[in-house]
Scaffold this motif. Structure first.
Motif: not given
Length: 380
Positions: A269-283, A298-306
């Protein structure tokens, strides 16, 4: 017939203080971009007017530059803009609106309604019954005068207001700026265009909230729309088409990890996010060390995309398996004792939650340090 766009709650000047400065700047700029998109759509759809149901500005104290930029963003549509002050930009004696007037940046086709009354759009035989807020909080229904307001025979009656329809909206917000849920019927309105609630909501056939044009909260209430409204003849049911115009999609994910496949699913799901997404994630939950490490990557990779990311992994316990210990060279000796101690802190129900979070972080740090060593140098 009249066809208009109904929009509201632009909140121009919102600060987005929970985000990093560069993230906040992009989110603030998107609010202008989406206003320009609404103007473009109004021109392309050849509507008769655009109705803005309050809270155009987020603060009375926005800068002169912000005021000028907002009115400049309207230029693509040369038809009538009808703007209503809301609770954030109420029509006070001295307000953001009076400043805009002094700046002389309000185009002739933009009508800012600072007093309750009726605005006529004669070309489309429509009367707009407008209830601007003249103070931030009221306890009387500002739309009450609609019932007795006179309009020319054969004209559409369209209400424009900002407030809370009593008994409809959630979270206890019905306490101020109330609007009667029967107002459309009692005032013989063909349509009541409302602002205040940030998602688009159908109250009934004739009463709608447009919601904010650009999402600004982690709340799943269908923000990011405008409403394309057509009234064919007085008394006929309105045709209302929600049109998505928002740039960014905000997501709030509260995830619980129990088995390795939960980590795999979240990574996908994180990999499917892109530059038009804003995410608050709690695990929360538990994960083996290798899985926890993979999730952090995966979280840090997503941080670079969203566009923006807020993340809280403090609820995730990191519990190394035998394979993890073997990989780190921590099956025995001092290092094994350290790992056992950190694992025990997490599993102890009496542990302070802050200690649990720090123990998980320490295990991940320890794993990273060990993995950076040559395999033969890893302590056993």
């Amino acid at each position: 017939m009249i066809r208009f766009l109904h929009t509201a709650d632009w909140q121009i000047g919102t600060q987005f203080g929970q985000f990093e400065p560069d993230e906040a700047a992009h989110l603030a700029e998107a609010r202008f971009e989406t206003v320009r998109r609404i103007a473009d759509e109004a021109a392309a759809r050849k509507v008769d007017a655009v109705l803005v149901a309050g809270d155009v500005f987020d603060l009375q104290t926005v800068s002169d530059t912000v005021i000028r930029r907002l009115f400049g963003a309207l230029q693509a549509f040369s038809g009538p803009w009808i703007m209503l002050p809301g609770n954030h930009d109420a029509a006070l004696v001295e307000s953001v609106w009076t400043r805009a007037q002094r700046l002389n940046c309000i185009a002739p086709n933009v009508r800012v309604v600072l007093e309750p009354g009726v605005v006529l759009l004669d070309e489309c035989r429509s009367a707009l019954l407008c209830a601007p807020l003249t103070q931030r909080i009221t306890y009387d229904d500002t739309t009450a005068f609609f019932d007795a307001a006179e309009t020319p025979p054969g004209y559409h009656r369209v209400g424009l207001a900002h407030g809370s329809v009593s008994g409809i909206l959630q979270e206890g917000i019905d306490s101020s700026n109330p609007i009667a849920p029967t107002r459309a019927a009692s005032a013989r309105l063909d349509y009541l265009a409302l602002g205040d609630w940030h998602g688009h909501v159908r109250v009934d056939e004739r009463i709608w909230y447009a919601g904010t044009h650009e999402q600004d909260r982690f709340r799943g209430n269908d923000p990011g729309f405008m409403l394309d409204v057509t009234l064919r003849e007085p008394g006929a049911s309105p045709r209302v088409e929600p049109v998505r115009v928002g740039k960014y999609q905000w997501h709030r994910w509260d995830e619980t990890i129990a088995v390795p496949t939960d980590v795999d699913s979240l990574k996908a799901r994180l990999a499917a996010l892109n530059g038009n997404d804003v995410l608050r994630l709690a695990v929360s939950g538990t994960a083996a060390l290798a899985d926890a490490e993979a999730l952090h990557v995966a979280v840090e990779e997503a941080r670079a995309r969203v566009r923006a990311l807020r993340v809280d992994l403090s609820g995730l316990q990191v519990l190394p398996t035998a394979d993890d210990l073997a990989e780190l060279g921590a099956q025995s000796g001092y290092l094994a004792k350290v790992v056992a101690r950190l694992r025990g802190l997490q599993e102890d129900p009496q542990s302070d939650p802050r200690e649990v979070a720090r123990a998980a972080e320490a295990l991940l740090l320890l794993a990273r340090i060990q993995r950076e060593l040559p395999r033969e140098a890893r302590s056993a």
